[in-house]
Design an enzyme around this catalytic site. Structure first.
Site, PDB file in Angstrom:
ATOM      1  N   HIS A 163      75.995  -3.136  21.573  1.00  0.00           N
ATOM      2  CA  HIS A 163      75.953  -5.289  20.843  1.00  0.00           C
ATOM      3  C   HIS A 163      75.692  -5.838  22.260  1.00  0.00           C
ATOM      4  CE1 HIS A 163      78.193  -5.661  16.666  1.00  0.00           C
ATOM      5  NE2 HIS A 163      76.833  -5.938  16.570  1.00  0.00           N
TER       6      HIS A 163
ATOM      7  N   ASP B 181      57.627  10.460  16.703  1.00  0.00           N
ATOM      8  CA  ASP B 181      57.639  11.826  15.666  1.00  0.00           C
ATOM      9  C   ASP B 181      56.225  12.712  15.775  1.00  0.00           C
ATOM     10  OD1 ASP B 181      60.005  12.340  14.171  1.00  0.00           O
ATOM     11  OD2 ASP B 181      59.794  11.389  12.408  1.00  0.00           O
TER      12      ASP B 181
END
Ligand code: PEP
Ligand code: MG
Length: 567
Positions: free
Chosen positions: A187, A453
């Protein structure tokens, strides 16, 4: 002089300022046991500390969206009965005083969250720590140090900054920060991005290496802090800072323009999102649509597989928020490094090559069909498209289409509305799908290249392994050739190719990808304006000539060097 330290980039940009060393008040927890007649008092003390903190969090006057989100996240954790019950149980059953009971509960929660094998949820440990500090201050009657009061031009350095610390920072005064702990998705990092100030996290022991008061430069583009810089270095960075400010002003004007090259090629600059909050940021940043909505967050944040209705509400809201603009939603890409608390994955030697994404969905069609139904229903509300991850075989795509067609038939019979032209595409993330692109393109509506990927599998380099991170390069000619092949095959068939891997957010690569023929960039919301700016100023044909020469080079280093020179 000029002492450099490296960290993880939490938020980009450059800042020059004076170090403010932020130390948290040390709280000594009293370990004495209580008498049985004090149990109720101690429980009440905890309850009023929680109530006080919740009412502070309810006061959101003047707070920005990110601060409100943090307040809501904290409220949710505070209102979780498991949290207060655990504290109460320690008071009642073990006769621990309120401070000790709170401290132990927080430590247990932090421990649990830190062990989860998911970066996003792991970072929620820092929210628990934050709650722990705030409640402890209340129990002890301590007034915490207030970062809103520090001097103008401060670079805050601390062991860690909790979300509350960061959200108290005043952008007028704090120009940057760096912390020993923390990760990219904390955060704290998100707040830094919202405040748009440079920040570095995970700097190990930077807070022990400074005293406060030193001059420093934070370079949030290179991931370094320079302490006590020489006059030359300061002059160099003052220039960069000037350029940065000019660029920011320019980008504000660009964000709502159409992305068309000087020779008329229209490109889409879309956003990658994980939830509705990200979508708001993307829209504010002028996205042309969403090129990747990662739905796994919706699954990971829940304690059960989200129902069709729960999913439908989210997809419908996102679709409506975008109106005519395209929203590409990726079906569940779980497995690999992303687990679920409520689903047992098989233990595998190579989870990245294992039971994940479309493989899991086709094995557990019940889970897949629930999601597909929610998506198809939501398609009635705007320009939603479906995207399938990790496909390697044509049969996987054909089976997906069969399932979609069955659902459509059922909806037709029951009068459920959906978009009859609903498009379905695949991610290109494996060498198999690259090599079979000419066949896949006959069945799909579009391709979107997942370079995160694709590079890992093309190069056989684990994308998360720091020992070999220098081998992981999207600029490797093998990767670039794969990208070009996929784009060419889609164009031959009159279809389009986008890119939603991080490479599309690498603004150094924008021109190169334009030259290779990319039709859609799906980037992090904060990169959209910069990608657009480059496209608007570029000529596609010129970039194509440049890209052809680049693809003939032999090493990633040569490619990157030429790209830098060219930009
Ligand atoms: C990718 O592989 O490039 C991609 C966008 O998917 P993820 O990062 O979610 O694996
Ligand atoms: Mg992927």
């Amino acid at each position: 002089m000029n002492t450099k330290h490296e960290g993880i980039i939490a938020s980009n940009g450059i800042a020059i300022g004076t170090i403010y060393l932020f130390n948290r008040e040390e709280v000594v927890v009293d370990e004495t046991k209580i008498d049985e007649n004090m149990v109720d008092d101690e429980k009440n003390r905890v309850k009023s500390a929680i109530d006080d903190y919740i009412s502070e969090l309810n006061n959101t006057e003047g707070a920005n969206e990110a601060q409100i989100n943090i307040a809501n996240a904290h409220k949710e954790l505070l209102q979780d009965p498991y949290f207060s019950d655990t504290i109460d149980a320690k008071i009642v059953n073990e006769l621990k005083n309120s401070e000790l009971a709170l401290n132990e509960t927080i430590n247990e929660m932090v421990e649990i969250m830190s062990q989860i094998d998911d970066e996003y949820l792991k970072e929620r440990a820092s929210d628990y720590k934050d709650i722990g500090y705030q409640l402890m201050y209340k129990l002890k009657g301590i007034k915490p140090k207030d970062l809103s009061l520090i001097e103008k031009g401060s670079i805050v350095i601390s062991k860690e900054l909790t979300p509350s610390d960061t959200s108290n920072m005043n952008k007028e005064n704090v120009v940057a920060f760096a912390t020993d702990l923390g990760g990219k998705t904390s955060h704290t990092s998100i707040i830094a991005q919202t405040l748009d100030i440079p920040a570095l996290v995970g700097m190990q022991d930077i807070s022990e290496k400074v005293e406060g008061g030193e001059k420093a430069i934070i370079d949030g583009d290179q991931g370094i802090i320079i302490i006590d810089p020489s006059d030359d270095v300061v002059a160099e960075y003052e220039n960069k800072l000037k350029e940065q400010n000019e660029k920011r002003e320019r980008l504000k004007e660009v964000k709502d323009k159409e992305s068309i090259t000087t020779d008329g090629k229209k490109v889409e600059v879309s956003a990658n999102i994980g939830n509705i909050e990200d979508l708001k940021a993307a829209i504010e940043n002028g996205c042309d649509g969403v090129g990747l909505f990662r739905t796994e967050l919706l699954y990971m944040e829940n304690d059960h597989f989200p129902t069709e209705e729960e999913q439908f509400e989210v997809y419908k809201e996102a679709t409506q928020m975008l109106g005519e603009k395209s929203l590409i939603i990726r079906t569940l890409d779980i497995g690999g490094d992303k687990g679920l608390d409520y689903f047992e994955f098989p233990v595998e030697e190579n989870p990245f090559l294992g039971y994940r994404a479309i493989r899991l969905c086709l094995d557990r069609e019940d889970i897949f069909i629930t999601q597909l139904k929610a998506l198809i229903r939501a398609s009635a509300f705007g320009n939603l498209k479906i995207m399938i991850p990790m496909v390697i075989n044509i049969s996987e795509f054909k089976r997906t289409i069969e399932l979609i067609d069955d659902i459509k038939k059922e909806f037709d019979q029951n009068g459920v509305d959906y978009n009859k032209e609903l498009e379905v595409g695949i991610m290109i993330e494996t060498p198999a799908s690259v090599l079979m692109a000419d066949k896949f393109i006959k069945y799909v509506d579009f391709f979107s290249i997942g370079t995160n990927d694709l590079s890992q599998y093309t190069l056989a380099v684990d994308r998360g392994n720091e020992n070999i991170s220098d081998l992981y390069s999207n600029y490797n000619p093998a990767v670039l050739k794969a990208i070009k092949h996929v784009i060419d095959e889609s164009h031959k068939a009159g279809k389009w190719t986008g890119m939603c891997g991080q490479f599309a957010s690498d603004t150094q690569a924008t021109k190169l990808l334009l030259g290779i023929g990319l039709d859609e960039y799906s980037a992090s919301p904060n990169k959209i304006a910069e990608v657009k700016d480059t496209i608007i100023k570029s000529n596609q044909k010129d970039e194509e000539e440049f890209a052809i020469k680049l693809l003939d080079l032999e090493t990633p280093e040569e490619v990157e060097e030429k790209v830098k020179e060219h930009n």
